[in-house]
Design an enzyme around this catalytic site. Structure first.
Site, PDB file in Angstrom:
ATOM      1  CB  CYS A 193     -20.349  68.423  52.986  1.00 41.43           C
ATOM      2  SG  CYS A 193     -21.670  67.430  52.001  1.00 41.43           S
ATOM      3  CD  GLU A 194     -20.939  61.046  54.509  1.00 44.29           C
ATOM      4  OE1 GLU A 194     -19.853  60.201  54.519  1.00 44.29           O
ATOM      5  OE2 GLU A 194     -21.979  60.752  55.552  1.00 44.29           O
ATOM      6  CG  HIS A 195     -24.991  64.917  54.068  1.00 46.63           C
ATOM      7  ND1 HIS A 195     -24.997  65.037  54.720  1.00 46.63           N
ATOM      8  CD2 HIS A 195     -24.901  62.898  54.052  1.00 46.63           C
ATOM      9  CE1 HIS A 195     -25.279  64.101  56.251  1.00 46.63           C
ATOM     10  NE2 HIS A 195     -24.946  63.693  55.532  1.00 46.63           N
ATOM     11  CG  HIS A 196     -25.103  68.949  49.691  1.00 41.26           C
ATOM     12  ND1 HIS A 196     -25.257  69.131  50.982  1.00 41.26           N
ATOM     13  CD2 HIS A 196     -26.689  68.880  49.404  1.00 41.26           C
ATOM     14  CE1 HIS A 196     -26.259  68.700  51.896  1.00 41.26           C
ATOM     15  NE2 HIS A 196     -26.749  68.944  50.507  1.00 41.26           N
ATOM     16  CD  GLN A 215     -18.320  71.408  61.848  1.00 39.60           C
ATOM     17  OE1 GLN A 215     -18.856  71.779  60.771  1.00 39.60           O
ATOM     18  NE2 GLN A 215     -17.820  71.644  62.613  1.00 39.60           N
ATOM     19  CG  HIS A 267     -20.533  72.621  56.273  1.00 41.88           C
ATOM     20  ND1 HIS A 267     -20.001  71.634  56.050  1.00 41.88           N
ATOM     21  CD2 HIS A 267     -19.995  73.206  57.094  1.00 41.88           C
ATOM     22  CE1 HIS A 267     -19.999  70.863  57.366  1.00 41.88           C
ATOM     23  NE2 HIS A 267     -19.798  72.388  58.146  1.00 41.88           N
ATOM     24  CB  CYS A 322     -23.940  72.118  51.164  1.00 43.04           C
ATOM     25  SG  CYS A 322     -23.590  72.003  53.141  1.00 43.04           S
TER      26      CYS A 322
HETATM   27 ZN   LIG Z   1     -23.701  68.651  52.804  1.00 42.72          ZN
END
Ligand SMILES: [Zn+2]
Length: 215
Positions: free
Chosen positions: A99-102, A140, A168, A170
């Site tokens: 995931c590109e956020h975490h 996703q 996920h 995260c």
């Molecule tokens: Zn994430």
């Protein structure tokens, strides 16, 4: 098991994630991992961590190698002319992404279906297309749309359906009581979008037990 659909607000522009075209820089990555260990309060010089920056740099490079894969090159010689016009389905394709956020993994299964238009693709290529997009920093929803739109355009298919079911880390590691949540996203294009019976047939076929399943 708790399944959660991802809602999309209309058709969004899919953000470009082809990368900047440069190969991963292992030296820079290693130095940054050492910095990160320090920032986390660790001692990068202790025995157990000595090779960690190198290992992390290599692992991250492997997990993002999709930036450097070319879909046309991948499909070269794998498209076949055919009169077959029934739905083709490849389901339960395992994938691992980040995931590109975490920068934490998300992983699960991809189910793909398409209605051929005088052309089919070698079945083994579909998991490789999935891998190409999964091995990038992703969300996703975008992963789902990229797989669908790539198949639609490269095959000129009458329709494409893609369903992604993922866990996920995260959510699982940070969240509270979200450990069993599976996020489900889908992208339906062409006949899969315009014809409810086509969409339903696809969804029914991917829900059926796999060949060899006991249940
Ligand atoms: Zn994430």
């Amino acid at each position: 098991m708790d399944k959660q659909g991802i809602k999309r607000r209309g058709r969004q522009q899919v953000e470009d994630v082809t990368g900047n075209g440069r190969p991963a820089d292992l030296g820079v990555l290693q130095a940054l991992v050492t910095e990160m260990l320090l920032a986390l309060g660790e001692k990068p010089g202790r025995n157990g961590l000595l090779k960690t920056p190198e290992r992390v740099a290599k692992a991250l490079t492997f997990m993002t190698q999709g930036y450097h894969r070319d879909i046309d090159h991948l499909l070269n010689g794998a498209l076949f002319p055919i009169e077959y016009d029934e739905m083709v389905i490849v389901k339960d394709i395992d994938f691992f992404s980040m995931c590109e956020h975490h920068l934490l993994p998300f992983y699960g299964k991809v189910h793909v279906g398409y209605l051929p238009n005088k052309k089919v693709v070698g079945l083994s290529k579909i998991p490789r297309i999935v891998d190409t997009f999964a091995r990038r920093l992703q969300v996703q929803e975008r992963l789902t749309v990229q797989i669908a739109e790539t198949l639609k355009s490269k095959l000129n298919a009458h329709g494409v359906g893609v369903v992604v079911e993922a866990r996920h880390l995260c959510m699982m590691m940070r969240g509270v009581e979200k450990q069993n949540t599976i996020a489900v996203s889908s992208s339906m294009l062409g006949a899969f979008r315009s014809q409810p019976q086509t969409r339903l047939e696809f969804l029914k076929l991917i829900r059926q037990g796999s060949v060899g399943d006991s249940d």
